[in-house]
Motif scaffolding. Structure first.
Motif, short mmCIF file in Angstrom:
data_model
loop_
_atom_site.label_atom_id
_atom_site.label_comp_id
_atom_site.label_asym_id
_atom_site.label_seq_id
_atom_site.Cartn_x
_atom_site.Cartn_y
_atom_site.Cartn_z
N MET A 1 0.85 -1.20 0.00
CA MET A 1 0.00 0.00 0.00
C MET A 1 0.89 1.25 0.00
SD MET A 1 -3.17 0.83 2.56
CE MET A 1 -2.21 1.58 3.85
N PRO A 2 0.66 2.19 -0.89
CA PRO A 2 1.47 3.41 -0.91
C PRO A 2 1.25 4.26 0.34
CG PRO A 2 -0.20 3.46 -2.65
CD PRO A 2 -0.38 2.19 -1.91
N GLY A 3 2.17 5.19 0.59
CA GLY A 3 2.05 6.03 1.77
C GLY A 3 0.91 7.04 1.62
N ILE A 4 0.36 7.42 2.74
CA ILE A 4 -0.68 8.46 2.76
C ILE A 4 -0.01 9.82 2.91
CG2 ILE A 4 -2.63 9.41 4.08
CD1 ILE A 4 -3.24 6.49 4.90
N PHE A 5 1.07 9.86 3.68
CA PHE A 5 1.73 11.14 3.98
C PHE A 5 3.00 11.36 3.16
CE2 PHE A 5 -0.40 9.73 7.92
CZ PHE A 5 -1.37 10.72 7.97
N ILE A 6 3.66 10.29 2.80
CA ILE A 6 4.98 10.39 2.17
C ILE A 6 5.05 9.54 0.90
CG2 ILE A 6 7.44 9.74 2.45
CD1 ILE A 6 6.77 12.16 4.15
N ASP A 7 5.70 10.09 -0.12
CA ASP A 7 6.06 9.28 -1.27
C ASP A 7 7.57 9.46 -1.48
OD1 ASP A 7 5.84 7.56 -3.38
OD2 ASP A 7 5.14 9.06 -4.80
N VAL A 8 8.23 8.47 -2.00
CA VAL A 8 9.65 8.57 -2.31
C VAL A 8 9.83 8.25 -3.79
CG1 VAL A 8 11.92 7.53 -1.93
CG2 VAL A 8 10.46 8.06 0.03
N GLU A 9 10.47 9.17 -4.49
CA GLU A 9 10.70 8.98 -5.92
C GLU A 9 12.19 8.74 -6.16
OE1 GLU A 9 7.18 12.14 -7.16
OE2 GLU A 9 9.26 12.59 -7.69
N VAL A 10 12.48 7.75 -6.95
CA VAL A 10 13.87 7.42 -7.30
C VAL A 10 14.01 7.56 -8.81
CG1 VAL A 10 15.65 5.64 -7.18
CG2 VAL A 10 13.92 5.78 -5.37
N SER A 11 15.03 8.29 -9.25
CA SER A 11 15.21 8.49 -10.70
C SER A 11 15.57 7.16 -11.35
CB SER A 11 16.30 9.52 -10.96
OG SER A 11 17.57 8.94 -10.69
N PRO A 62 22.71 14.10 -6.93
CA PRO A 62 21.67 15.11 -7.11
C PRO A 62 20.58 14.61 -8.08
CG PRO A 62 23.83 16.14 -7.21
CD PRO A 62 24.05 14.65 -7.15
N GLY A 63 19.34 14.80 -7.67
CA GLY A 63 18.23 14.37 -8.52
C GLY A 63 17.89 12.89 -8.38
N GLY A 64 18.67 12.17 -7.57
CA GLY A 64 18.47 10.71 -7.47
C GLY A 64 17.26 10.31 -6.66
N VAL A 65 17.09 10.97 -5.50
CA VAL A 65 15.98 10.62 -4.60
C VAL A 65 15.25 11.88 -4.17
CG1 VAL A 65 15.37 9.64 -2.34
CG2 VAL A 65 17.12 8.53 -3.72
N ARG A 66 13.93 11.83 -4.24
CA ARG A 66 13.08 12.93 -3.73
C ARG A 66 12.14 12.33 -2.69
NH1 ARG A 66 9.19 15.29 -6.91
NH2 ARG A 66 9.52 17.39 -6.14
N VAL A 67 12.03 13.00 -1.55
CA VAL A 67 11.06 12.58 -0.54
C VAL A 67 9.93 13.60 -0.57
CG1 VAL A 67 10.68 12.16 1.92
CG2 VAL A 67 12.87 11.53 0.87
N VAL A 68 8.76 13.15 -0.96
CA VAL A 68 7.64 14.06 -1.22
C VAL A 68 6.66 14.03 -0.05
CG1 VAL A 68 5.78 14.62 -2.83
CG2 VAL A 68 7.89 13.58 -3.69
N LYS A 69 6.39 15.24 0.48
CA LYS A 69 5.43 15.35 1.59
C LYS A 69 4.05 15.54 0.98
CE LYS A 69 8.76 18.20 3.87
NZ LYS A 69 8.97 19.40 4.68
#
Ligand code: SF4
Length: 79
Positions: A1-11, A62-69
């Motif tokens: 199940m994906p996060g409700i509060f956080i998503d993590v994007e990896v290039s 740089p640009g590798g990982v983004r932590v999205v609120k």
């Protein structure tokens, strides 16, 4: 199940980096990354455990990982 509060994007480039995969698995205190077959896998069920420590963002290029609120209109920890 994906996060409700956080998503993590990896290039795409970061995802294929097996050395980075092991580094991310090691640095994240709440096990959001797994080194699966030499690629970076995001462990979706742990996403909301993120403590916003930025260790993953700093460990990746740089640009590798983004932590999205997701709770803050998509504001992100990134570099
Ligand atoms: S910010 Fe910290 S807790 Fe959140 S995914 Fe990155 S390393 Fe894990």
């Amino acid at each position: 199940m994906p996060g409700i509060f956080i998503d993590v994007e990896v290039s795409d480039a970061a995802r294929e980096d097996s050395e980075l995969a092991h580094k991310l698995e090691e640095v994240c205190p709440v096990d959001i990354f797994a080194a699966a077959g030499g690629t970076v896998e995001v462990v979706e069920e742990n996403l909301d455990e993120c403590i916003l420590c930025e260790m993953c963002v700093r460990a990746a290029p740089p640009g590798g990982v983004r932590v999205v609120k997701l709770y803050e209109d998509g504001a992100a920890l990134e570099r």
